[in-house]
Design an enzyme around this catalytic site. Structure first.
Site, PDB file in Angstrom:
ATOM      1  N   LYS A 116       0.814  -1.190   0.000  1.00 16.54           N
ATOM      2  CA  LYS A 116       0.000   0.000   0.000  1.00 16.54           C
ATOM      3  C   LYS A 116       0.864   1.263   0.000  1.00 16.54           C
ATOM      4  O   LYS A 116       0.397   2.343  -0.318  1.00 16.54           O
ATOM      5  CB  LYS A 116      -0.885   0.018   1.257  1.00 16.54           C
ATOM      6  N   GLY A 117       2.133   1.098   0.374  1.00 13.05           N
ATOM      7  CA  GLY A 117       3.000   2.248   0.633  1.00 13.05           C
ATOM      8  C   GLY A 117       3.141   3.233  -0.507  1.00 13.05           C
ATOM      9  O   GLY A 117       3.244   4.431  -0.286  1.00 13.05           O
TER      10      GLY A 117
ATOM     11  N   GLU B 236       7.845   2.394  -6.302  1.00 15.08           N
ATOM     12  CA  GLU B 236       8.025   1.931  -4.917  1.00 15.08           C
ATOM     13  C   GLU B 236       8.083   3.123  -3.962  1.00 15.08           C
ATOM     14  O   GLU B 236       8.558   4.199  -4.336  1.00 15.08           O
ATOM     15  CB  GLU B 236       9.355   1.166  -4.802  1.00 15.08           C
ATOM     16  N   ASP B 237       7.652   2.905  -2.744  1.00 19.64           N
ATOM     17  CA  ASP B 237       7.737   3.961  -1.740  1.00 19.64           C
ATOM     18  C   ASP B 237       9.165   4.133  -1.230  1.00 19.64           C
ATOM     19  O   ASP B 237       9.712   5.221  -1.215  1.00 19.64           O
ATOM     20  CB  ASP B 237       6.773   3.692  -0.572  1.00 19.64           C
TER      21      ASP B 237
ATOM     22  N   ASP C 262      14.816  -0.155   1.257  1.00 23.45           N
ATOM     23  CA  ASP C 262      15.568  -0.258   2.515  1.00 23.45           C
ATOM     24  C   ASP C 262      16.666  -1.307   2.302  1.00 23.45           C
ATOM     25  O   ASP C 262      17.747  -0.993   1.796  1.00 23.45           O
ATOM     26  CB  ASP C 262      14.562  -0.632   3.611  1.00 23.45           C
TER      27      ASP C 262
ATOM     28  N   ASP D 142       3.796   3.596   6.382  1.00 24.64           N
ATOM     29  CA  ASP D 142       3.079   3.331   7.632  1.00 24.64           C
ATOM     30  C   ASP D 142       3.968   2.766   8.723  1.00 24.64           C
ATOM     31  O   ASP D 142       5.089   2.311   8.468  1.00 24.64           O
ATOM     32  CB  ASP D 142       1.978   2.296   7.372  1.00 24.64           C
TER      33      ASP D 142
ATOM     34  N   ARG E 236      -0.110   6.709   7.454  1.00 22.19           N
ATOM     35  CA  ARG E 236       0.067   6.845   5.998  1.00 22.19           C
ATOM     36  C   ARG E 236      -0.440   8.199   5.503  1.00 22.19           C
ATOM     37  O   ARG E 236      -0.014   8.691   4.461  1.00 22.19           O
ATOM     38  CB  ARG E 236      -0.742   5.766   5.256  1.00 22.19           C
TER      39      ARG E 236
HETATM   40  P1  IMP Z   1      13.178  -3.697   1.852  1.00 23.50           P
HETATM   41  O1  IMP Z   1      12.722  -5.013   1.297  1.00 23.50           O
HETATM   42  O2  IMP Z   1      14.016  -3.850   3.082  1.00 23.50           O
HETATM   43  O3  IMP Z   1      13.829  -2.813   0.828  1.00 23.50           O
HETATM   44  O4  IMP Z   1      11.900  -2.956   2.417  1.00 23.50           O
HETATM   45  C1  IMP Z   1      10.988  -2.356   1.579  1.00 23.50           C
HETATM   46  C2  IMP Z   1       9.649  -2.203   2.239  1.00 23.50           C
HETATM   47  O5  IMP Z   1       9.756  -2.105   3.678  1.00 23.50           O
HETATM   48  C3  IMP Z   1       9.027  -0.908   1.788  1.00 23.50           C
HETATM   49  O6  IMP Z   1       8.267  -1.080   0.599  1.00 23.50           O
HETATM   50  C4  IMP Z   1       8.195  -0.512   2.982  1.00 23.50           C
HETATM   51  O7  IMP Z   1       6.921  -1.115   2.891  1.00 23.50           O
HETATM   52  C5  IMP Z   1       8.935  -1.079   4.166  1.00 23.50           C
HETATM   53  N1  IMP Z   1       9.788  -0.069   4.802  1.00 23.50           N
HETATM   54  C6  IMP Z   1      11.136  -0.016   4.811  1.00 23.50           C
HETATM   55  N2  IMP Z   1      11.575   1.042   5.495  1.00 23.50           N
HETATM   56  C7  IMP Z   1      10.478   1.695   5.941  1.00 23.50           C
HETATM   57  C8  IMP Z   1      10.286   2.898   6.713  1.00 23.50           C
HETATM   58  O8  IMP Z   1      11.219   3.604   7.143  1.00 23.50           O
HETATM   59  N3  IMP Z   1       8.990   3.237   6.968  1.00 23.50           N
HETATM   60  C9  IMP Z   1       7.928   2.510   6.519  1.00 23.50           C
HETATM   61  N4  IMP Z   1       8.076   1.399   5.781  1.00 23.50           N
HETATM   62  C10 IMP Z   1       9.331   0.991   5.499  1.00 23.50           C
END
Ligand code: IMP
Length: 188
Positions: free
Chosen positions: A54-55, A110-111, A114, A170, A176
């Site tokens: 949803k981000g 993508e939002d 990370d 979120d 959000r």
């Molecule tokens: P990754 O797989 O570690 O890159 O994480 C990506 C997903 O984790 C994003 O699409 C977000 O949904 C969530 N996420 C990572 N960091 C944050 C943050 O600081 N706030 C909120 N959601 C996050």
């Protein structure tokens, strides 16, 4: 219109928020720049935007309005198993695409990136469906956190590795609807 200055924290959520990471005004300006770049790069091959729910929904909705081309949109919903504030890398598809992407020029919206594990999974999953091209537009990129090397064509902002909320992002489904991006300092 926002009812607070750039450097102000929305009062209703102030007890859970730290610093302003990106103000609403900065977000709108940068999203418009990304839209202009995509308009220029995809002039001869209108793209299919795939928002990751949803981000990315707030970002996607603002971004698509700044692209001056006949874009199509679709959504996927993914959920990552594991703790609330860290990605486990094990991704489950909660909602798949509605349409075929074979031969399409796809931009994954993508939002935040990370660890990069979610995006890595999506890239492999979508890449296997034979798009004509596959690029990524990520609003936020957390510096120094990547466990998977990523090539991201469009990046909105590079941020420090704090946990952030707002503009679609979120914490346990909350916050959000903040119109800027803020450091989260509350209890998840
Ligand atoms: P990754 O797989 O570690 O890159 O994480 C990506 C997903 O984790 C994003 O699409 C977000 O949904 C969530 N996420 C990572 N960091 C944050 C943050 O600081 N706030 C909120 N959601 C996050």
């Amino acid at each position: 219109m926002t009812d607070h200055r750039d450097d102000e924290i929305p009062q209703w959520a102030a007890h859970e928020l730290g610093r302003v990471i990106i103000s609403p005004q900065e977000l709108h300006a940068r999203v418009a720049q990304l839209g202009a770049e995509i308009t220029r790069d995809y002039a001869s091959r209108p793209p299919l935007l795939i928002g990751v729910l949803k981000g990315a929904m707030v970002f996607m909705s603002d971004l698509m309005k700044t692209i001056e081309l006949p874009v199509d949109i679709d959504f996927m919903a993914v959920s990552s198993y594991g703790a609330a504030t860290k990605s486990s890398g094990v991704v489950r598809i909660v909602k798949d695409l509605d349409a075929e992407i074979a031969g399409r020029h796809v931009i994954v919206v993508e939002d935040i990136v990370d660890s990069g594990l979610t995006l890595n999974y999506l890239r492999q999953y979508l890449g296997a469906r034979s798009p004509a091209s596959l690029e990524v537009c990520a609003l936020l990129f957390k510096e120094g956190e990547q466990r998977v090397e990523q090539t991201i064509r469009y990046t909105g902002f590079r941020i420090q590795p704090d946990f952030v909320v707002g503009y679609g992002l979120d914490v346990n489904e909350r916050l959000r609807n903040l119109d800027g991006i803020y450091e989260f300092t509350g209890t998840p």
